[in-house]
Design an enzyme around this catalytic site. Structure first.
Site, PDB file in Angstrom:
ATOM      1  N   PRO A 329       1.037  -1.171  -0.020  1.00 55.99           N
ATOM      2  CG  PRO A 329       0.167  -1.075   2.222  1.00 55.99           C
ATOM      3  CD  PRO A 329       0.956  -1.828   1.371  1.00 55.99           C
ATOM      4  N   GLY A 330       0.426   2.361  -0.738  1.00 56.38           N
ATOM      5  CA  GLY A 330       1.174   3.325  -0.711  1.00 56.38           C
ATOM      6  C   GLY A 330       0.189   4.736  -0.127  1.00 56.38           C
ATOM      7  NE  ARG A 331      -4.352   6.557  -4.103  1.00 57.06           N
ATOM      8  CZ  ARG A 331      -4.191   7.384  -5.166  1.00 57.06           C
ATOM      9  NH1 ARG A 331      -4.421   8.717  -5.126  1.00 57.06           N
ATOM     10  NH2 ARG A 331      -3.708   6.853  -6.527  1.00 57.06           N
ATOM     11  CB  CYS A 399       0.693  30.374 -16.845  1.00 54.92           C
ATOM     12  SG  CYS A 399       0.951  31.904 -15.976  1.00 54.92           S
ATOM     13  CD  GLU A 400      -0.955  24.580 -18.703  1.00 53.93           C
ATOM     14  OE1 GLU A 400      -1.624  24.220 -19.171  1.00 53.93           O
ATOM     15  OE2 GLU A 400       0.291  24.749 -19.270  1.00 53.93           O
TER      16      GLU A 400
END
Ligand SMILES: Cc1ncc(COP(=O)(O)O)c(C=O)c1O
Length: 469
Positions: A329-331, A399-400
């Site tokens: 598991p990570g998240r 800037c997107e």
């Protein structure tokens, strides 16, 4: 809309509103609200953290990380004693986190020379490190051999032959697992799906490439094939795809055992040395977390029970002994522990359309909303006692036009200088962060029992020039 921040007074709150109880699974375990109406994490006032360390600031709650790590360890120990839990460090890695998880007795899954380097510098026990990745370079594999990582999870034939050559040249035998692609759809975002046949990851079973890899792994020098692995994706909220994965891999393991296992030569089914045994098995990681109150994620005991039961039942079904089990598991270890704090700046009203509330971070520190439409909730961290009467769009500063952190956030009326908290920010935010627009990556603090410590300082303008020739 209004957040009820008192633990058990939801009867006072209109039925359709997100109460503190509904927000609780999204927030760190130690989250609370103080008399001033400020968010607290690990006993620290979020407004004080922001004042002291600046914003954007990523706050990691040590208690939540330790609790998640312990919950995984104890749930798997209960349901499947011969098991080990490795933290998938791609979710987020730093020296402090690696040390904390080493202390908790976890293993570590790394996918690059960089992650391996940090693990090494943190003093993480190399034998507890598993090295994954679909295109490990010769240099990265050599580094893994040099440092003595516990397992290399081989992803493809190119890697298998390369690793054999490197190991044989050094006169060592390296323990490997083969990563297979089982052809299972985990029903998550396409970018987070990794176990389909049409995937860049793993050796497909149905095409015969997985079997070819088994025979090569048994034949080539320098390799010791210990078992099989699959990882079907990330932010997976269902457990059924894992059952399917385990069943598919055990069918394959049984077929390989019959053809290449001990006794196969005597039965005359193969000329190869009869050495395939499923000593180890890894169904990956990928268990989802709760980002918004409507989402439901699997609990750790349910995950452990599902995986353990599937392994036991399938081993019995195909007549194989129980393997050692690895999960990654990570998240679900760090996600909930993290809260991103931003300072509100420009507010733009477009009459009849929407109100944009811009913060001092955005896609450079959290690209997940722009990358795959990830959804979050926000809290006015300095005004938690105030009713959420507005629905606004939280915009980043980059800037997107796609740099929108939250399309529709229910919040009290905000003004420049207010502090915004975005919970569930511990995983895949900083790990995916960039210097876009030459943004400085945020500072990270670990909080515990009223104390906060830097685990990563904010980048400086000089850092931007460090690699310039
Ligand atoms: C091989 C492998 N194991 C484990 C994980 C961890 O996934 P998650 O952080 O979703 O648990 C990943 C990430 O996608 C992965 O690639």
């Amino acid at each position: 809309m209004r957040y009820d921040v008192s633990p058990r007074s939801s009867s006072l709150i209109p039925h359709n509103l997100p109460t503190w109880e509904r927000l609780a699974p999204i927030l760190p375990l130690t989250a609370g609200v103080n008399d001033a109406g400020h968010l607290t994490i690990g006993g620290c006032d979020a407004t004080e953290l922001a004042r002291q360390f600046g914003t954007p600031l990523y706050v990691l709650d040590e208690a939540t990380i330790r609790a998640q790590a312990r919950a995984y360890k104890s749930a798997f120990a209960t349901h499947y004693p011969d098991s080990a839990v490795a933290y998938a460090s791609k979710a987020y890695l730093s020296l402090a986190l690696a040390r904390l998880l080493a202390e908790e007795g976890l293993g570590l899954d790394v996918v690059s020379g960089g992650e391996l380097f940090v693990a090494h510098r943190a003093g993480f026990p190399p034998e507890r490190v598993h090295f994954h990745g679909n295109n490990k370079s010769p240099e990265e594999l050599a580094m893994a051999l040099e440092l003595g990582v516990g397992r290399i999870v081989v992803d493809n034939m190119y890697e298998l032959r390369l690793l054999s050559e490197l190991a044989a040249r050094r006169g060592v035998t390296v323990a490997i697992l083969l990563r297979l692609s089982p052809g299972v759809d985990p029903h998550t975002h396409a970018y987070n799906t990794t176990g389909l046949v049409d995937s860049k990851f793993g050796l497909p079973i149905v095409t015969g490439q997985a079997e070819e890899a088994v025979t090569e792994a048994l034949r080539l020098p320098g390799l010791r094939l210990l078992g099989l692995h699959a990882h079907i994706g990330s932010q997976i909220l269902e457990l059924a795809p894992y059952r399917q994965t385990v069943a598919t891999l055990f069918d394959f393991a049984a077929a390989m055992y019959a053809r290449y296992g001990p006794g196969a030569t005597e039965r005359g089914t193969t000329e190869s040395p009869p050495t395939f045994v499923l000593a180890e098995f890894g169904p990956g990681g990928g268990w989802g977390i709760t980002y918004t109150p409507e989402q439901e994620s699997p609990t750790i005991p349910a995950i452990a029970e599902t995986i353990a039961t599937a392994v036991r039942q399938n081993a019995a079904r195909v007549g194989l002994p129980l393997p050692r089990l690895f999960v990654e598991p990570g998240r679900s270890i760090v996600g909930r522990a993290g809260v991103a704090l931003y300072r509100v700046g420009a507010i733009k009203d477009i009459p009849g359309v929407r109100r944009y509330v811009a913060v001092d971070g955005g896609m450079a520190d959290n690209v997940r909303p722009a990358l795959y439409g990830a959804r979050y909730v926000a809290l006015a961290a300095n005004r938690l006692h105030e009713p959420c009467t507005q629905t606004v769009t939280i915009a980043g500063k980059y800037c997107e036009s796609g740099d929108i952190l939250i399309q529709e956030a229910a919040l009290p009326p905000l003004a420049a200088g207010d502090l915004l908290a975005i919970p569930a920010a511990g995983a895949y935010c900083l790990a995916l962060s960039s210097n876009y627009n030459l943004a400085l990556r945020p500072a990270v603090v670990m909080v515990c029992a009223g104390m906060a410590r830097f685990i990563r300082r904010r980048e400086t303008y000089d850092d931007l020039l460090r690699c310039e020739a």
